[in-house]
Scaffold this motif. Sequence first.
Motif, PDB file in Angstrom:
ATOM      1  N   ARG A  80       0.663  -1.102  -0.029  1.00  0.00           N
ATOM      2  CA  ARG A  80      -0.039   0.144   0.113  1.00  0.00           C
ATOM      3  C   ARG A  80       0.910   1.198   0.078  1.00  0.00           C
ATOM      4  N   LEU A  81       0.476   2.231  -0.487  1.00  0.00           N
ATOM      5  CA  LEU A  81       0.982   3.795  -0.397  1.00  0.00           C
ATOM      6  C   LEU A  81       0.854   4.232   0.878  1.00  0.00           C
ATOM      7  N   ILE A  82       1.866   4.574   1.658  1.00  0.00           N
ATOM      8  CA  ILE A  82       1.851   5.164   2.938  1.00  0.00           C
ATOM      9  C   ILE A  82       2.323   6.709   3.083  1.00  0.00           C
ATOM     10  N   ASP A  83       2.915   7.237   2.091  1.00  0.00           N
ATOM     11  CA  ASP A  83       3.212   8.635   2.329  1.00  0.00           C
ATOM     12  C   ASP A  83       3.253   9.211   0.933  1.00  0.00           C
ATOM     13  N   VAL A  84       3.067  10.418   0.608  1.00  0.00           N
ATOM     14  CA  VAL A  84       3.315  11.255  -0.463  1.00  0.00           C
ATOM     15  C   VAL A  84       3.622  12.472  -0.073  1.00  0.00           C
ATOM     16  N   ARG A  85       4.945  13.021  -0.669  1.00  0.00           N
ATOM     17  CA  ARG A  85       5.405  14.374  -0.504  1.00  0.00           C
ATOM     18  C   ARG A  85       6.500  14.737  -1.664  1.00  0.00           C
ATOM     19  N   LEU A 101       8.367  14.271  -6.673  1.00  0.00           N
ATOM     20  CA  LEU A 101       7.026  13.748  -6.149  1.00  0.00           C
ATOM     21  C   LEU A 101       7.338  12.518  -5.846  1.00  0.00           C
ATOM     22  N   ASP A 102       7.468  12.302  -4.185  1.00  0.00           N
ATOM     23  CA  ASP A 102       7.706  10.907  -3.892  1.00  0.00           C
ATOM     24  C   ASP A 102       6.574  10.241  -3.337  1.00  0.00           C
ATOM     25  N   LEU A 103       6.407   9.054  -3.893  1.00  0.00           N
ATOM     26  CA  LEU A 103       5.443   8.139  -3.346  1.00  0.00           C
ATOM     27  C   LEU A 103       6.189   7.089  -2.663  1.00  0.00           C
ATOM     28  N   CYS A 104       5.839   6.661  -1.338  1.00  0.00           N
ATOM     29  CA  CYS A 104       6.471   5.805  -0.504  1.00  0.00           C
ATOM     30  C   CYS A 104       5.265   4.644  -0.462  1.00  0.00           C
ATOM     31  N   PHE A 105       5.955   3.464  -0.434  1.00  0.00           N
ATOM     32  CA  PHE A 105       5.184   2.370  -0.401  1.00  0.00           C
ATOM     33  C   PHE A 105       5.572   1.332   0.633  1.00  0.00           C
ATOM     34  N   ALA A 146       5.110   3.483   8.536  1.00  0.00           N
ATOM     35  CA  ALA A 146       5.015   2.065   7.751  1.00  0.00           C
ATOM     36  C   ALA A 146       4.622   1.238   8.929  1.00  0.00           C
ATOM     37  N   LEU A 147       5.266   1.443  10.258  1.00  0.00           N
ATOM     38  CA  LEU A 147       5.163   0.678  11.250  1.00  0.00           C
ATOM     39  C   LEU A 147       3.639   0.883  12.102  1.00  0.00           C
ATOM     40  N   ALA A 148       3.014   1.990  11.984  1.00  0.00           N
ATOM     41  CA  ALA A 148       2.009   2.520  12.571  1.00  0.00           C
ATOM     42  C   ALA A 148       0.723   1.810  12.108  1.00  0.00           C
ATOM     43  N   GLY A 149       0.926   1.051  10.979  1.00  0.00           N
ATOM     44  CA  GLY A 149      -0.187   0.167  10.597  1.00  0.00           C
ATOM     45  C   GLY A 149      -1.535   0.801  10.015  1.00  0.00           C
ATOM     46  N   ARG A 150      -1.595   2.316   9.776  1.00  0.00           N
ATOM     47  CA  ARG A 150      -2.990   2.890   9.496  1.00  0.00           C
ATOM     48  C   ARG A 150      -2.961   2.682   7.907  1.00  0.00           C
ATOM     49  N   PRO A 151      -4.358   2.626   7.640  1.00  0.00           N
ATOM     50  CA  PRO A 151      -4.527   2.017   6.334  1.00  0.00           C
ATOM     51  C   PRO A 151      -4.517   3.331   5.201  1.00  0.00           C
ATOM     52  N   GLU A 152      -4.507   4.392   5.793  1.00  0.00           N
ATOM     53  CA  GLU A 152      -4.639   5.724   4.705  1.00  0.00           C
ATOM     54  C   GLU A 152      -3.184   6.080   4.353  1.00  0.00           C
ATOM     55  N   ALA A 153      -3.013   6.560   3.402  1.00  0.00           N
ATOM     56  CA  ALA A 153      -1.601   7.449   3.143  1.00  0.00           C
ATOM     57  C   ALA A 153      -1.561   8.634   3.718  1.00  0.00           C
ATOM     58  N   ARG A 154      -0.430   8.981   4.029  1.00  0.00           N
ATOM     59  CA  ARG A 154      -0.275  10.316   4.732  1.00  0.00           C
ATOM     60  C   ARG A 154       0.437  11.269   3.850  1.00  0.00           C
ATOM     61  N   PHE A 155      -0.108  12.461   3.860  1.00  0.00           N
ATOM     62  CA  PHE A 155       0.493  13.544   2.864  1.00  0.00           C
ATOM     63  C   PHE A 155       0.418  14.921   3.848  1.00  0.00           C
ATOM     64  N   ARG A 156       1.204  16.055   3.289  1.00  0.00           N
ATOM     65  CA  ARG A 156       1.268  17.113   3.940  1.00  0.00           C
ATOM     66  C   ARG A 156       0.228  18.181   3.209  1.00  0.00           C
ATOM     67  N   ARG A 157       0.025  19.159   4.241  1.00  0.00           N
ATOM     68  CA  ARG A 157      -0.662  20.219   3.635  1.00  0.00           C
ATOM     69  C   ARG A 157      -0.096  21.543   3.885  1.00  0.00           C
TER      70      ARG A 157
END
Length: 157
Positions: A80-85, A101-105, A146-157
């Motif tokens: 899954r995608l975990i972070d966008v920045r 644009l980095d997509l972290c999986f 990644a270790l937090a196990g949250r299902p949604e991807a994180r992104f900054r505002r």
Amino acid sequence: MATPEFVLALRERIGHAPLWMSGVTAIVLDADRRRMLAVRRADNGAWTPVTGIIDPGEEPAVAAEREVLEEAGVRCRALRLIDVRTVGPVTYPNGDVAEYLDLCFLCEHEDGDPHPADGENTEARWFPIDAPPPMNERFTEMLTIALAGRPEARFRR
């Protein structure tokens, strides 16, 4: 391959001017989620997760899996995608400037023992997740996400 052919072709036209690119970071964990894969970069000696540039038309998750295989000789599956920045701007020793644009999986190991497979890294190995290698703040944060196990991807505002 350190610099993809399509980037070299663009650089022939634009020189060192800033270039916007899409990249991936792969946080690869073993099946038990007790170890993470890290590589030591040949260019600066830093320990990082596997990172790379997405090829034109390539699916980002496929790029993450491909980069892990190319750089560390390990097959993995992007879960899954975990972070966008955004990352950068980065100025390389030759003067090229890029922003990403980095997509972290989050990825799971499927097969293979890590080794520096393509010359971009001098080492590739597993580290216990509670004792990762020294990494910069961005990569440490991505491992935490990644270790937090949250299902949604994180992104900054």
